[in-house]
Structure formats: C-alpha cells, structure tokens
Design a protein around this motif. Structure first.
Motif, PDB file in Angstrom:
ATOM      1  N   GLU A  73      90.644 -32.424 -36.931  1.00 29.28           N
ATOM      2  CA  GLU A  73      90.726 -32.610 -35.468  1.00 29.28           C
ATOM      3  C   GLU A  73      91.994 -31.984 -34.874  1.00 29.28           C
ATOM      4  O   GLU A  73      92.026 -31.655 -33.699  1.00 29.28           O
ATOM      5  N   HIS A  75      92.913 -29.130 -35.162  1.00 32.44           N
ATOM      6  CA  HIS A  75      92.698 -27.716 -34.833  1.00 32.44           C
ATOM      7  C   HIS A  75      91.464 -27.475 -33.976  1.00 32.44           C
ATOM      8  O   HIS A  75      91.131 -26.326 -33.702  1.00 32.44           O
ATOM      9  N   PHE A  76      90.792 -28.553 -33.561  1.00 33.41           N
ATOM     10  CA  PHE A  76      89.567 -28.368 -32.770  1.00 33.41           C
ATOM     11  C   PHE A  76      89.842 -27.568 -31.496  1.00 33.41           C
ATOM     12  O   PHE A  76      89.145 -26.599 -31.192  1.00 33.41           O
ATOM     13  N   GLU A  77      90.843 -27.997 -30.756  1.00 33.96           N
ATOM     14  CA  GLU A  77      91.092 -27.344 -29.459  1.00 33.96           C
ATOM     15  C   GLU A  77      91.470 -25.883 -29.625  1.00 33.96           C
ATOM     16  O   GLU A  77      91.020 -25.022 -28.862  1.00 33.96           O
ATOM     17  N   ALA A  80      88.355 -23.891 -30.362  1.00 34.60           N
ATOM     18  CA  ALA A  80      87.517 -23.819 -29.153  1.00 34.60           C
ATOM     19  C   ALA A  80      88.123 -22.793 -28.197  1.00 34.60           C
ATOM     20  O   ALA A  80      87.419 -21.939 -27.655  1.00 34.60           O
ATOM     21  N   ILE A  87      82.042 -25.671 -34.026  1.00 37.97           N
ATOM     22  CA  ILE A  87      83.110 -26.010 -34.968  1.00 37.97           C
ATOM     23  C   ILE A  87      82.536 -27.004 -35.980  1.00 37.97           C
ATOM     24  O   ILE A  87      81.925 -28.015 -35.608  1.00 37.97           O
ATOM     25  N   PHE A  89      83.273 -29.360 -39.336  1.00 35.01           N
ATOM     26  CA  PHE A  89      84.302 -29.980 -40.179  1.00 35.01           C
ATOM     27  C   PHE A  89      83.606 -30.696 -41.333  1.00 35.01           C
ATOM     28  O   PHE A  89      82.396 -30.932 -41.295  1.00 35.01           O
ATOM     29  N   LEU A 100      84.979 -37.701 -34.396  1.00 37.46           N
ATOM     30  CA  LEU A 100      85.314 -36.275 -34.356  1.00 37.46           C
ATOM     31  C   LEU A 100      84.158 -35.451 -33.783  1.00 37.46           C
ATOM     32  O   LEU A 100      84.373 -34.534 -32.978  1.00 37.46           O
ATOM     33  N   SER A 103      84.099 -35.830 -30.126  1.00 37.07           N
ATOM     34  CA  SER A 103      85.186 -35.132 -29.429  1.00 37.07           C
ATOM     35  C   SER A 103      84.875 -33.641 -29.306  1.00 37.07           C
ATOM     36  O   SER A 103      85.254 -33.001 -28.331  1.00 37.07           O
ATOM     37  N   LEU A 104      84.171 -33.084 -30.295  1.00 40.36           N
ATOM     38  CA  LEU A 104      83.781 -31.669 -30.189  1.00 40.36           C
ATOM     39  C   LEU A 104      82.826 -31.462 -29.022  1.00 40.36           C
ATOM     40  O   LEU A 104      82.990 -30.550 -28.210  1.00 40.36           O
ATOM     41  N   ALA A 111      78.926 -29.402 -32.266  1.00 39.63           N
ATOM     42  CA  ALA A 111      79.556 -30.137 -33.361  1.00 39.63           C
ATOM     43  C   ALA A 111      78.751 -29.928 -34.636  1.00 39.63           C
ATOM     44  O   ALA A 111      77.538 -30.160 -34.669  1.00 39.63           O
TER      45      ALA A 111
END
Ligand code: DX5
Ligand code: ZN
Length: 214
Positions: A73, A75-77, A80, A87, A89, A100, A103-104, A111
């Motif tokens: 999480e 590095h998600f932003e 994106a 993304i 994970f 998680l 949140s994506l 996700a």
C-alpha cells in the motif's frame, strides 16, 4: 470471457526498454505487465514507479503493476500516478487485503490480488467481490524463465468456479504449450516474459501466444 495477453518486460534488455514496450504495443498487447520486486517479499529488486512513468507516453495500452513487495500500500499512489490502470498486490503480503483492494478502487484504478502457487485459493475467496482481477502465480514469484507449476491449475479451477465472470490472470512459465492448459482451467489473462524474449521477435511471440489462445 475476453482472452487477453499481458506481456511482461522483466526479461527484456532493460537498456532498450522503450523499444520493447513500443513493439509490444504495436503487436496488440492488451496490457503491459510491470514486475515490481522489493528485495524483501522476493529476493530480487527490479524497478519502481519512475521507470513506469517514463514509459507511459509511448502509447495508450493499459499498464498493470504486479507488486511483489511487502507493505504494497505504500506504493499504490505512486504507481497510479505513474499511469497504471491496474495494481496487483500479493494476498500473502498484507493482513489487510480487503482494505487494500478497497483503497485501490477508491483511487480509481482496478484492484488485483495475487497468490503464490504454494498458497491455497481460499486465501482470496473472501476478496472476490472486492477485486477486479485475481492473479494466480504459476511459478514462485521473483524470477523470469522458471518452469510452470502444474498444481496452480487447481487454484485457477477453484477460483473460476467461485467467480464465473472475474478476470483470472496467470503469470509464470506461460508459452504456447502451457497457455491452453491454463485457459482450459479458466484463466483469461495471460502474462508472458521469457517466452517472448526467446521468440524471433516480441511481435512474433505475441502472435504465437494469440494463436495458442485459439
Ligand atoms: C515472475 C514475474 C513474471 C515473469 C514471468 O515473478 O511475476 O511476470 O516475468 O516470466 P516468465 O514468463 O519467464 O515465466
Ligand atoms: Zn508478474
């Protein structure tokens, strides 16, 4: 279900990455697959969001980041923002996989959740309505060019039986011989790395995989 090809850049000559990605796009790749490794979840270290962002202007083909990282999480932003439309994970990398995934989607990206060949498919069962894709690893993550692990087919079959409409992706040891096996088991998105690099050209490799899709 639409069958899709997602070539991975992992085995390409990284000094010529832009040419490789452009060739994959021209050959009709449905996604470009980026293998992000942190030296913790898996031993090798590959590349980060800056490299992905530098390739984004090459064309409109969607990008997916396959995060083989702990604390994905964090590095998600960044991925994106780098232009990844999906993304992915690892379920093994977080005790909060459902949060998680949510949140994506809140960030406006697809996700994806992945499992190793040694993990039971039940690990992702509670997540199926919260994700856009499940990635079943058909090798142990970390390296290109490994041998396909046939027991992963059981995971694909189980997940397909639970989620008839979901995108199920497979990654590792995919070539024209193994692709029909994973397709038969229920996968519809196929990652390939070393097979393409071994082919006369990336475009020819993609053509052969497309042919194997039937
Ligand atoms: C492995 C990566 C794969 C890799 C597949 O950890 O997730 O995406 O590029 O490579 P091949 O197709 O060579 O098995
Ligand atoms: Zn991958």
């Amino acid at each position: 279900m639409r069958l899709q090809l997602a070539p991975s850049v992992l085995s390409c000559d990284l000094s010529r990455l832009a040419q490789a990605v452009a060739e994959m796009m021209d050959a009709g790749a449905d996604w470009i697959h980026f293998d992000v490794m942190d030296g913790q979840f898996v031993p090798p270290i590959t590349f980060g969001d800056q490299m992905v962002a530098s390739l984004r202007p090459l064309g409109p083909t969607p990008f997916e980041a396959h995060l083989m990282t702990l604390t994905p999480e964090r590095h998600f932003e960044a991925f994106a923002r780098a232009g990844c439309q999906r993304i992915i994970f690892h379920a093994e990398a977080s005790p909060h996989a459902l949060r998680l995934a949510q949140s994506l989607r809140d960030m406006g990206v697809q996700a994806g959740v992945s499992i190793n060949p040694g993990s039971p498919p039940e690990l992702v069962r509670p997540l199926l309505e919260w994700v856009d894709l499940v990635l079943v690893m058909t090798v142990n993550p970390g390296w290109g060019g490994q041998k396909f692990v046939p027991t992963a087919l059981d995971s694909v079959r189980a997940i397909r039986s639970w989620a008839p409409e979901l995108d199920i992706e497979v990654d590792g040891g995919i070539d024209p011989t193994t692709l029909p096996l994973v397709r038969e088991a229920g996968a519809n998105v196929f990652v390939a790395g070393s097979f393409l690099v071994r082919s006369p050209s990336l475009a020819e490799g993609i053509r052969r995989l497309r042919q194997a899709c039937g």
